[in-house]
Write a protein that holds these residues in place. Structure first.
Motif, PDB file in Angstrom:
ATOM      1  N   ARG A  60      -7.667  -0.236  -1.492  1.00 51.73           N
ATOM      2  CA  ARG A  60      -6.897   0.896  -0.957  1.00 51.73           C
ATOM      3  C   ARG A  60      -7.791   1.961  -0.362  1.00 51.73           C
ATOM      4  O   ARG A  60      -7.587   2.421   0.753  1.00 51.73           O
ATOM      5  CB  ARG A  60      -6.076   1.536  -2.064  1.00 51.73           C
ATOM      6  CG  ARG A  60      -4.911   0.705  -2.427  1.00 51.73           C
ATOM      7  CD  ARG A  60      -4.038   1.450  -3.385  1.00 51.73           C
ATOM      8  NE  ARG A  60      -2.936   0.557  -3.728  1.00 51.73           N
ATOM      9  CZ  ARG A  60      -1.781   0.959  -4.183  1.00 51.73           C
ATOM     10  NH1 ARG A  60      -1.580   2.246  -4.388  1.00 51.73           N
ATOM     11  NH2 ARG A  60      -0.831   0.097  -4.453  1.00 51.73           N
ATOM     12  N   ILE A  61      -8.799   2.372  -1.182  1.00 49.56           N
ATOM     13  CA  ILE A  61      -9.681   3.428  -0.678  1.00 49.56           C
ATOM     14  C   ILE A  61     -10.442   2.890   0.537  1.00 49.56           C
ATOM     15  O   ILE A  61     -10.725   3.624   1.491  1.00 49.56           O
ATOM     16  CB  ILE A  61     -10.636   3.951  -1.788  1.00 49.56           C
ATOM     17  CG1 ILE A  61     -11.427   5.166  -1.311  1.00 49.56           C
ATOM     18  CG2 ILE A  61     -11.576   2.898  -2.298  1.00 49.56           C
ATOM     19  CD1 ILE A  61     -10.595   6.420  -1.171  1.00 49.56           C
ATOM     20  N   THR A 118     -13.475  14.277  -1.374  1.00 50.19           N
ATOM     21  CA  THR A 118     -13.513  15.197  -0.234  1.00 50.19           C
ATOM     22  C   THR A 118     -14.918  15.412   0.302  1.00 50.19           C
ATOM     23  O   THR A 118     -15.086  15.643   1.497  1.00 50.19           O
ATOM     24  CB  THR A 118     -12.913  16.562  -0.633  1.00 50.19           C
ATOM     25  OG1 THR A 118     -13.637  17.058  -1.758  1.00 50.19           O
ATOM     26  CG2 THR A 118     -11.450  16.427  -0.997  1.00 50.19           C
ATOM     27  N   ARG A 119     -15.912  15.322  -0.578  1.00 47.92           N
ATOM     28  CA  ARG A 119     -17.277  15.554  -0.076  1.00 47.92           C
ATOM     29  C   ARG A 119     -17.941  14.224   0.312  1.00 47.92           C
ATOM     30  O   ARG A 119     -18.213  13.977   1.475  1.00 47.92           O
ATOM     31  CB  ARG A 119     -18.107  16.271  -1.140  1.00 47.92           C
ATOM     32  CG  ARG A 119     -19.434  16.792  -0.594  1.00 47.92           C
ATOM     33  CD  ARG A 119     -20.363  17.231  -1.690  1.00 47.92           C
ATOM     34  NE  ARG A 119     -20.833  16.078  -2.459  1.00 47.92           N
ATOM     35  CZ  ARG A 119     -21.566  16.166  -3.566  1.00 47.92           C
ATOM     36  NH1 ARG A 119     -21.861  17.357  -4.064  1.00 47.92           N
ATOM     37  NH2 ARG A 119     -21.968  15.082  -4.202  1.00 47.92           N
ATOM     38  N   ASP A 120     -18.141  13.317  -0.676  1.00 45.68           N
ATOM     39  CA  ASP A 120     -18.893  12.094  -0.387  1.00 45.68           C
ATOM     40  C   ASP A 120     -18.129  11.147   0.543  1.00 45.68           C
ATOM     41  O   ASP A 120     -18.705  10.514   1.412  1.00 45.68           O
ATOM     42  CB  ASP A 120     -19.265  11.365  -1.682  1.00 45.68           C
ATOM     43  CG  ASP A 120     -20.165  12.216  -2.555  1.00 45.68           C
ATOM     44  OD1 ASP A 120     -19.760  13.355  -2.882  1.00 45.68           O
ATOM     45  OD2 ASP A 120     -21.264  11.757  -2.908  1.00 45.68           O
ATOM     46  N   PHE A 121     -16.812  11.038   0.306  1.00 49.76           N
ATOM     47  CA  PHE A 121     -16.033  10.142   1.167  1.00 49.76           C
ATOM     48  C   PHE A 121     -15.478  10.879   2.394  1.00 49.76           C
ATOM     49  O   PHE A 121     -14.959  10.260   3.318  1.00 49.76           O
ATOM     50  CB  PHE A 121     -14.874   9.509   0.387  1.00 49.76           C
ATOM     51  CG  PHE A 121     -15.322   8.407  -0.563  1.00 49.76           C
ATOM     52  CD1 PHE A 121     -16.446   7.632  -0.291  1.00 49.76           C
ATOM     53  CD2 PHE A 121     -14.594   8.127  -1.717  1.00 49.76           C
ATOM     54  CE1 PHE A 121     -16.841   6.613  -1.162  1.00 49.76           C
ATOM     55  CE2 PHE A 121     -14.988   7.107  -2.587  1.00 49.76           C
ATOM     56  CZ  PHE A 121     -16.114   6.354  -2.315  1.00 49.76           C
ATOM     57  N   GLN A 131     -11.586   3.150   6.195  1.00 44.44           N
ATOM     58  CA  GLN A 131     -11.811   2.387   7.430  1.00 44.44           C
ATOM     59  C   GLN A 131     -10.719   2.675   8.452  1.00 44.44           C
ATOM     60  O   GLN A 131     -10.608   1.983   9.470  1.00 44.44           O
ATOM     61  CB  GLN A 131     -11.890   0.881   7.111  1.00 44.44           C
ATOM     62  CG  GLN A 131     -13.139   0.546   6.284  1.00 44.44           C
ATOM     63  CD  GLN A 131     -13.278  -0.940   5.930  1.00 44.44           C
ATOM     64  OE1 GLN A 131     -12.439  -1.758   6.323  1.00 44.44           O
ATOM     65  NE2 GLN A 131     -14.322  -1.273   5.204  1.00 44.44           N
ATOM     66  N   GLY A 132      -9.891   3.680   8.147  1.00 41.81           N
ATOM     67  CA  GLY A 132      -8.867   4.099   9.094  1.00 41.81           C
ATOM     68  C   GLY A 132      -7.740   3.083   9.256  1.00 41.81           C
ATOM     69  O   GLY A 132      -7.098   2.994  10.295  1.00 41.81           O
ATOM     70  N   LYS A 133      -7.493   2.295   8.217  1.00 43.79           N
ATOM     71  CA  LYS A 133      -6.432   1.289   8.283  1.00 43.79           C
ATOM     72  C   LYS A 133      -5.307   1.688   7.338  1.00 43.79           C
ATOM     73  O   LYS A 133      -5.513   2.423   6.371  1.00 43.79           O
ATOM     74  CB  LYS A 133      -6.955  -0.088   7.850  1.00 43.79           C
ATOM     75  CG  LYS A 133      -8.228  -0.507   8.504  1.00 43.79           C
ATOM     76  CD  LYS A 133      -8.009  -0.899   9.939  1.00 43.79           C
ATOM     77  CE  LYS A 133      -9.282  -1.525  10.506  1.00 43.79           C
ATOM     78  NZ  LYS A 133      -9.424  -1.385  11.939  1.00 43.79           N
ATOM     79  N   HIS A 134      -4.171   1.092   7.616  1.00 42.78           N
ATOM     80  CA  HIS A 134      -3.046   1.370   6.736  1.00 42.78           C
ATOM     81  C   HIS A 134      -2.817   0.209   5.764  1.00 42.78           C
ATOM     82  O   HIS A 134      -2.179   0.348   4.743  1.00 42.78           O
ATOM     83  CB  HIS A 134      -1.796   1.604   7.582  1.00 42.78           C
ATOM     84  CG  HIS A 134      -0.629   2.054   6.767  1.00 42.78           C
ATOM     85  ND1 HIS A 134      -0.633   3.251   6.078  1.00 42.78           N
ATOM     86  CD2 HIS A 134       0.549   1.467   6.492  1.00 42.78           C
ATOM     87  CE1 HIS A 134       0.517   3.376   5.434  1.00 42.78           C
ATOM     88  NE2 HIS A 134       1.247   2.297   5.657  1.00 42.78           N
ATOM     89  N   ASP A 135      -3.360  -0.934   6.126  1.00 41.68           N
ATOM     90  CA  ASP A 135      -3.069  -2.174   5.409  1.00 41.68           C
ATOM     91  C   ASP A 135      -4.359  -2.684   4.755  1.00 41.68           C
ATOM     92  O   ASP A 135      -5.389  -2.829   5.432  1.00 41.68           O
ATOM     93  CB  ASP A 135      -2.559  -3.201   6.441  1.00 41.68           C
ATOM     94  CG  ASP A 135      -2.044  -4.467   5.801  1.00 41.68           C
ATOM     95  OD1 ASP A 135      -2.663  -4.933   4.812  1.00 41.68           O
ATOM     96  OD2 ASP A 135      -1.037  -5.002   6.286  1.00 41.68           O
ATOM     97  N   ASN A 136      -4.314  -2.943   3.442  1.00 42.45           N
ATOM     98  CA  ASN A 136      -5.516  -3.406   2.739  1.00 42.45           C
ATOM     99  C   ASN A 136      -6.090  -4.680   3.370  1.00 42.45           C
ATOM    100  O   ASN A 136      -7.281  -4.939   3.285  1.00 42.45           O
ATOM    101  CB  ASN A 136      -5.197  -3.729   1.277  1.00 42.45           C
ATOM    102  CG  ASN A 136      -4.855  -2.495   0.479  1.00 42.45           C
ATOM    103  OD1 ASN A 136      -4.835  -1.383   1.023  1.00 42.45           O
ATOM    104  ND2 ASN A 136      -4.575  -2.683  -0.802  1.00 42.45           N
TER     105      ASN A 136
END
Ligand code: SER
Length: 886
Positions: free
Chosen positions: A233-234, A115-118, A239-244
């Motif tokens: 996944r992360i 929540t903070r760094d990412f 990167q605002g994507k749904h797909d790896n």
């Protein structure tokens, strides 16, 4: 937008700041776990820290771990390409505590980083916990302020993490991200949980138990933390994507595939590009970690993945091999984080290219056969197992490749039929084997091979590994355990021990289990099964146990150096003596190497020196030793030296070393030695250290044998030769460089002195030259009889002649003794031989001395006698005989 490389760094940096040691990813082939095919999560390399068997100088660690899931418990292969989040290769980010912090610290770390760094919005996050874990629920509430409905209790194994059937395990809490209601799906535990809206991003495992094979579980002495977050996944999330596959890194590989095949990355071939991008990563990383394509074990999984990718490249219409052309893109993306990728780039490229070239030769025909078969099937019907088996057996289609091809048409393979066809083939192989005249007691090994498959050899990359004991054979019978003092053949599923073959002796070393230890004195290979011939030295070893296998490192080191030196020697012999030189046999032992080769005459000293110098030149070159797998045809085309008449399978291991330079024969930069070889070798030629030839001898008709030493043994040999030379020089009181001249002069002098001594002895025997005066007159015949000391049989002839010439006319008798041997000689001058025979005189003397015989001519005869004790009587007898003849 952070790249995957940025995210990896942020993660490791966060935990480093919080007192964690940044530890390198361990290899994909686990060294410390015989039950695992590939490293499948970050905790694998720390397994023994959780159970307390091992301790290190840190109790907090963080890693980005290479993982492959393509077999065993966690197998993602079948789904790759078709889904958004399945991979055969992925990176797992993790933080670990070994008996240090536990839940109350692990949860706040995760929450703060996310929540903070990412910067992930808190209201998008929810968690699952194991249904009984109230403690975790309370911590989540306190740390994250999550309401009850976003702390979901799961009663299944989904929230109890296990690495495999055995090992450390524990309840876990998983963190999920809600992608929003524009995507279908429900929260974990709900009927719609399989939808794609709620995605698990991080798993925190509270390691507190150990699972055993018999199903029992114990509480661990200390409580530890193991977390795992898939970088892909992360990455997609951040990167605002749904797909790896839409992350920057995967996209770069997909673009490379699109470029190489000229096929739209997002067009109808989209799945193919995704499969290729994923499989490029797993195959390249596996090859970099020492796995080579084969038909057994890990090598076969690698082959399956490679061939699967190659079929997809083929589907994109590529007419030439594609995979190897994508390696630069992969190294560009991941080479900085994983330097092993760059180091192995040439090997990866070559392995992919050769596998794809080869597979393409049957791929087309196989696919046509498949189309044919399918066209005859009713709508939706499964492919008969026999057809799938034919594709496997004749066209090299792994089963999952056929399944993958059929999947696109909504069909499957009839597995029972496939298995039956496979079993039938094995039965045939078995029948052929039992008819081949192999010793009946080998049946036990054949049975083991059939039951467990061939032993997987790990020893090209490591000398220590864990294996599982599959069988203990004592006096030809399988047993469940072997006690102290017992000699036992130990069979494990995988081993770093080299089993004797191709002239390289078997490894020795140690096998340790929880209950005992065994000393391995040799390793043999029977029907693909490695038999560690051992003696139990402590406690007992039991079937089914995990075992720590350690090869005698120093011994293996010298064997390796000797084996690589043998390859250089082979090439040097061909260079110096000619191309007719072919290997006829070899021995690569720890203390020396031996090489038999076709050649008709002894190797001259000058040629020996040239050969030795050439081998040493390539040792000093210190070029890398490279290993590749290819078809025997390709290997021959490369110029590989193979054993004449040897049977090779459809693929061979090729070992190359040395680069030709200006001084060598052939073109500059060409590889010096290329041989088909399954042995273990040094990493670089310089590791051989030094090379000394011992000598050459005849082995059999037309075959010479050379023995040589390497490394310290070679230096010791040279040193001791030098010490001997110095000693000789010391004795001669000469300089080392003068020794040869001095020895030659001494030999000449000795010869001359020996002549002089003989001369002097004769003179002495003649009584100082005045012998004639003591001659007696026996009835008118002058007779000289004398006993002499220190004159041997060989010198008597000359002495008799001399005495005769002094007498002028007469008979002589000499009784001589030297070195404990008595000899009698007689002579008669020519004018008297008609009346007296020297032979008769000698025989009379020997008879008087208690002997018998003697012979020669009438003018000179000689014979042996037992002793000269009765010398006076012998002389008297001869005198009497002369008197009678006078
Ligand atoms: N071992 C756990 C997993 O693989 C956490 O690292 O999910």
């Amino acid at each position: 937008m952070p790249s995957l490389n940025d995210i990896r760094s942020t993660f490791l940096g966060y935990f480093e700041k919080n007192g964690h040691r940044v530890v390198d990813s361990s290899p994909l082939v686990p060294r410390n776990d015989p039950t695992l095919m590939f490293t499948n999560s970050g905790m694998v390399q720390f397994k023994n820290l959780f159970t307390g068997i091992e301790t290190r100088d840190y109790n907090r660690a963080t890693t980005a771990q290479k993982c492959v899931r393509a077999g065993g418990k966690h197998n993602d292969l079948d789904n790759v390409g078709y889904t958004a989040r399945h991979h055969t290769f992925f990176e797992m980010l993790g933080n670990f505590s070994f008996g240090d912090y536990f839940k109350d610290q692990a949860i706040p770390y995760a929450w703060e980083l996310l929540t903070r760094d990412f910067g992930i919005p808190r209201d998008r996050l929810l968690v699952t916990i194991y249904h009984t874990d109230d403690e975790a629920a309370a911590i989540w509430k306190k740390v994250a302020g999550l309401p009850d409905e976003r702390i979901i209790r799961i009663p299944t194994s989904d929230n109890f993490w296990q690495m495999g059937p055995t090992g450390p395990c524990g309840p876990c809490t998983e963190i999920f991200y809600d992608h929003g209601d524009h995507i279908w799906g429900g929260p974990p535990g709900s009927p719609d949980e399989d939808g794609d809206r709620f995605i698990e991003i991080w798993n925190l495992v509270f390691m507190q138990n150990e699972q055993f094979e018999d199903g029992s579980m114990r509480a661990l002495d200390m409580q530890s933390i193991d977390t795992g977050m898939g970088l892909e996944r992360i990455g997609a999330l951040l990167q605002g994507k749904h797909d790896n596959y839409d992350t920057d890194l995967m996209r770069a590989l997909i673009e490379a595939s699109a470029h190489a095949t000229s096929a739209d990355p997002d067009g109808p071939g989209k799945v193919h590009h995704r499969v290729i991008a994923d499989h490029l990563r797993s195959t390249s990383f596996l090859i970099a970690d020492g796995v080579m394509p084969s038909n057994e074990g890990r090598g076969y999984v690698l082959r399956r993945i490679m061939r699967r990718a190659m079929r997809h490249a083929h589907m994109l219409g590529a007419s030439d091999p594609v995979m190897h052309r994508l390696v630069p893109a992969l190294v560009h993306e991941m080479g900085a984080a994983y330097p092993e990728l760059g180091r192995a780039q040439a090997l990866i490229t070559e392995t992919l290219r050769s596998e794809e070239t080869r597979f393409r030769q049957t791929l087309d025909r196989g696919l046509r056969l498949l189309d044919d078969e399918v066209s005859r099937l009713p709508e939706g019907a499964d492919l008969p197992g026999a057809a799938a088996f034919k594709l496997y057996d004749t066209y090299g289609f792994p089963l999952d490749l056929t399944q993958d091809a059929l999947r696109e048409q909504g069909r499957a393979v009839e597995i029972a039929g496939f298995d039956a066809a496979m079993a039938e083939q094995k039965a045939k192989a078995r029948a052929a084997w039992s008819g081949s005249g192999e010793a009946a007691d080998a049946a036990i090994w054949f049975n083991l091979a059939e039951q467990h498959g061939a032993t997987e050899f790990l020893g090209y990359d490591t000398e220590e590994a864990e294996g599982q004991i599959l069988a203990l054979v004592i006096d030809g019978n399988p047993q469940d355990s072997a006690g102290e003092g017992t000699r036992v053949g130990i069979v494990v599923n995988q081993s770093p021990f080299y089993a004797e073959s191709g002239g390289q002796v078997g490894d020795t070393g140690l096998i340790l289990t929880e209950t005992g230890a065994a000393r391995v004195t040799d390793t043999r290979k029977i029907a693909g099964v490695f038999v560690h011939q051992a003696e139990v030295t402590r406690g007992q070893v039991q079937r089914g146990q995990g075992a720590q296998l350690s090869v005698d490192h120093a011994r293996r080191g010298t064997i390796r150096a000797n084996h690589s030196a043998t390859h250089l020697l082979h090439e040097a012999l061909r260079g110096v003596l000619g191309d007719h030189v072919a290997q006829r046999g070899s021995l690569n032992a720890p203390d020396r190497l031996r090489f038999d080769f076709s050649h008709n005459h002894a190797v001259s000293t000058a040629d020996m020196a040239r050969i030795e110098a050439e081998v040493n030149e390539f040792i000093r070159q210190n070029s890398p030793v490279e290993t590749r797998i290819m078809t025997p045809e390709d290997a021959r085309a490369l110029g590989a030296q193979a054993l004449f008449g040897e049977k090779y399978g459809d693929e061979v291991r090729v070992v190359s070393m040395g680069r030709r330079g200006n001084s060598g024969k052939g073109t500059d930069g060409q590889t010096y030695s290329i041989e088909l070889c399954g042995g273990t070798h040094v990493a670089r030629t310089g590791d051989i250290g030094a090379f000394a030839l011992l000598g050459d001898s005849a082995s059999s008709a037309g075959v010479r044998r050379i023995e040589a030493l390497t490394g310290q043994a070679a230096l010791d040999h040279l040193r001791s030769s030098d010490a001997q030379l110095s000693e000789i020089a010391g004795v001669l009181k000469a300089q080392a460089g003068d020794v040869v001249n001095r020895v030659r002069a001494l030999a000449d002098e000795r010869k001359q002195l020996a002549n002089e001594v003989a001369q002097l002895k004769r003179q002495l025997a003649m009584g100082g030259g005045a012998g004639g005066s003591e001659a007696r007159d026996v009835g008118g015949i002058r007779f000289l009889g004398r006993r002499v000391e220190g004159v041997g049989g060989k010198e008597l002839g000359a002495l008799v002649d001399e005495m005769k010439s002094q007498l002028g006319s007469g008979a002589v008798l000499v009784l001589a003794e030297a070195d404990g041997k008595a000899t009698v000689a007689a002579g008669v001058t020519a004018d008297l031989t008609a009346r007296i025979s020297a032979v008769a005189l000698v025989q009379a003397a020997t008879a008087a001395l208690g002997g018998k015989g003697g012979g020669g001519r009438p003018d000179r005869a000689q014979g042996g006698a037992p002793s000269l004790a009765d010398a006076d009587r012998a002389i008297a007898e001869v005198e009497k005989l002369i008197g009678e003849s006078a």
